[in-house]
Design an enzyme around this catalytic site. Structure first.
Site, PDB file in Angstrom:
ATOM      1  N   ALA A  28     -61.102   4.183  32.102  1.00 54.07           N
ATOM      2  CA  ALA A  28     -60.566   3.589  33.326  1.00 54.07           C
ATOM      3  C   ALA A  28     -60.671   2.075  33.162  1.00 54.07           C
ATOM      4  O   ALA A  28     -61.634   1.440  33.599  1.00 54.07           O
ATOM      5  CB  ALA A  28     -61.348   4.073  34.538  1.00 54.07           C
ATOM      6  N   SER A  75     -65.516  -3.496  38.906  1.00 55.19           N
ATOM      7  CA  SER A  75     -65.438  -2.282  38.083  1.00 55.19           C
ATOM      8  C   SER A  75     -64.855  -1.148  38.910  1.00 55.19           C
ATOM      9  O   SER A  75     -64.175  -1.390  39.918  1.00 55.19           O
ATOM     10  CB  SER A  75     -66.823  -1.932  37.530  1.00 55.19           C
ATOM     11  OG  SER A  75     -66.723  -0.955  36.516  1.00 55.19           O
ATOM     12  N   ASN A  76     -65.057   0.088  38.475  1.00 58.52           N
ATOM     13  CA  ASN A  76     -64.519   1.263  39.168  1.00 58.52           C
ATOM     14  C   ASN A  76     -65.488   2.423  38.987  1.00 58.52           C
ATOM     15  O   ASN A  76     -66.429   2.331  38.192  1.00 58.52           O
ATOM     16  CB  ASN A  76     -63.112   1.579  38.643  1.00 58.52           C
ATOM     17  CG  ASN A  76     -63.132   1.923  37.169  1.00 58.52           C
ATOM     18  OD1 ASN A  76     -63.724   2.905  36.756  1.00 58.52           O
ATOM     19  ND2 ASN A  76     -62.508   1.071  36.356  1.00 58.52           N
ATOM     20  N   PRO A  77     -65.278   3.541  39.704  1.00 58.63           N
ATOM     21  CA  PRO A  77     -66.284   4.621  39.697  1.00 58.63           C
ATOM     22  C   PRO A  77     -66.221   5.580  38.515  1.00 58.63           C
ATOM     23  O   PRO A  77     -66.866   6.628  38.553  1.00 58.63           O
ATOM     24  CB  PRO A  77     -66.000   5.388  41.000  1.00 58.63           C
ATOM     25  CG  PRO A  77     -64.803   4.791  41.609  1.00 58.63           C
ATOM     26  CD  PRO A  77     -64.201   3.809  40.674  1.00 58.63           C
ATOM     27  N   SER A  78     -65.506   5.260  37.445  1.00 56.21           N
ATOM     28  CA  SER A  78     -65.438   6.191  36.306  1.00 56.21           C
ATOM     29  C   SER A  78     -66.838   6.474  35.751  1.00 56.21           C
ATOM     30  O   SER A  78     -67.613   5.553  35.505  1.00 56.21           O
ATOM     31  CB  SER A  78     -64.568   5.588  35.199  1.00 56.21           C
ATOM     32  OG  SER A  78     -64.712   6.344  34.017  1.00 56.21           O
TER      33      SER A  78
END
Ligand code: C5P
Length: 233
Positions: A96, A29-32
């Site tokens: 994101a 995943s990502n930090p959004s």
């Protein structure tokens, strides 16, 4: 009282990250945080729109008046956004979306000893580019009559305006909101940020401001451009 600049309009907003599961215990995943997308949903509702929020996993609560469709993966978001887009006046891709997913997800948790140290990946569909092909500035040479006005986001670490301008054209969006990531000015999860709103017409710097304030400005610019079809090339 803010003018109801989106009265009678229907908007679809995607927000948050997506999660691409490797197995039930692990994901990419990502930090959004989802904050920008949720602020856009709230501001659109305040401006009079009927709002559908297609959200990846976040810790945020759905703003009042907003219909939420909760999704987890990019493939689920793709399906949900394409189902909601027909008939919408605006589609705003603020999510994101993870560009990649494990080529194979395992239904059962994999033993640590069985994990390969190389993970085979597959590319996720680019939802905005697909919408751009269907409805955008690139659709058969012109905007599909009655199709949604397409708003994208571009988080760039360098050459922000140049790269976001190229991204707008490549994906067929009518408008791109560009921001800087990395370093002190990072937009991910931040309280406030500075953006450049890029259209066929111009590049407009907005902020620094809170995401709630930016959301109001983004809708003001989008509503203005969408009402002036000659400016959408
Ligand atoms: O290519 P990049 O990820 O920088 O583009 C960002 C924009 O494209 C955002 O509007 C994002 O929501 C959208 N996007 C998408 N599907 C993807 C990747 C990004 O719709 N798979």
């Amino acid at each position: 009282v803010a003018p109801q600049i989106l009265a009678g309009k229907s908007v679809v907003i995607s927000a948050g990250p997506t999660r691409e599961y490797i197995d039930p215990a692990r994901f990419i995943s990502n930090p959004s945080s989802g904050r920008m997308g949720y602020a856009l949903a709230r501001a659109a509702w305040v401006a009079g729109a009927k709002v559908t929020l297609v959200s990846g996993p976040t810790a945020l609560s759905v703003p009042p008046g907003v219909r939420a469709v909760q999704v987890t993966s990019a493939l689920q978001m793709h399906q949900a956004v394409l189902a909601e887009a027909p008939g919408a006046d605006f589609v705003c891709m603020c999510a994101a979306v993870a560009d990649i997913r494990p080529a194979e997800a395992s239904a059962q948790k994999r033993a640590k000893s069985s994990l390969n140290l190389t993970l085979e990946l597959a590319q996720n569909p680019d939802i905005l580019a697909e919408l751009g092909g269907l409805y955008g500035a690139l659709a058969k040479g012109s905007q599909e009559p009655g199709g949604p006005f397409l708003i994208g986001f571009a988080a760039e670490s360098h050459d922000v305006v140049e790269r976001a301008t190229a991204k707008r054209l490549r994906k067929g969006a009518h408008m791109i909101v560009a921001n800087q990531i990395g370093g002190a000015a990072s937009a991910f999860g931040a309280e406030s940020s500075k953006v450049t709103i890029i259209s066929a017409e111009d590049a407009l710097d907005v902020g620094p401001a809170t995401k709630e304030e930016l959301a109001v400005d983004i809708w003001r610019v989008a509503a203005n451009l969408a009402g002036a079809p000659s400016k959408l090339a």
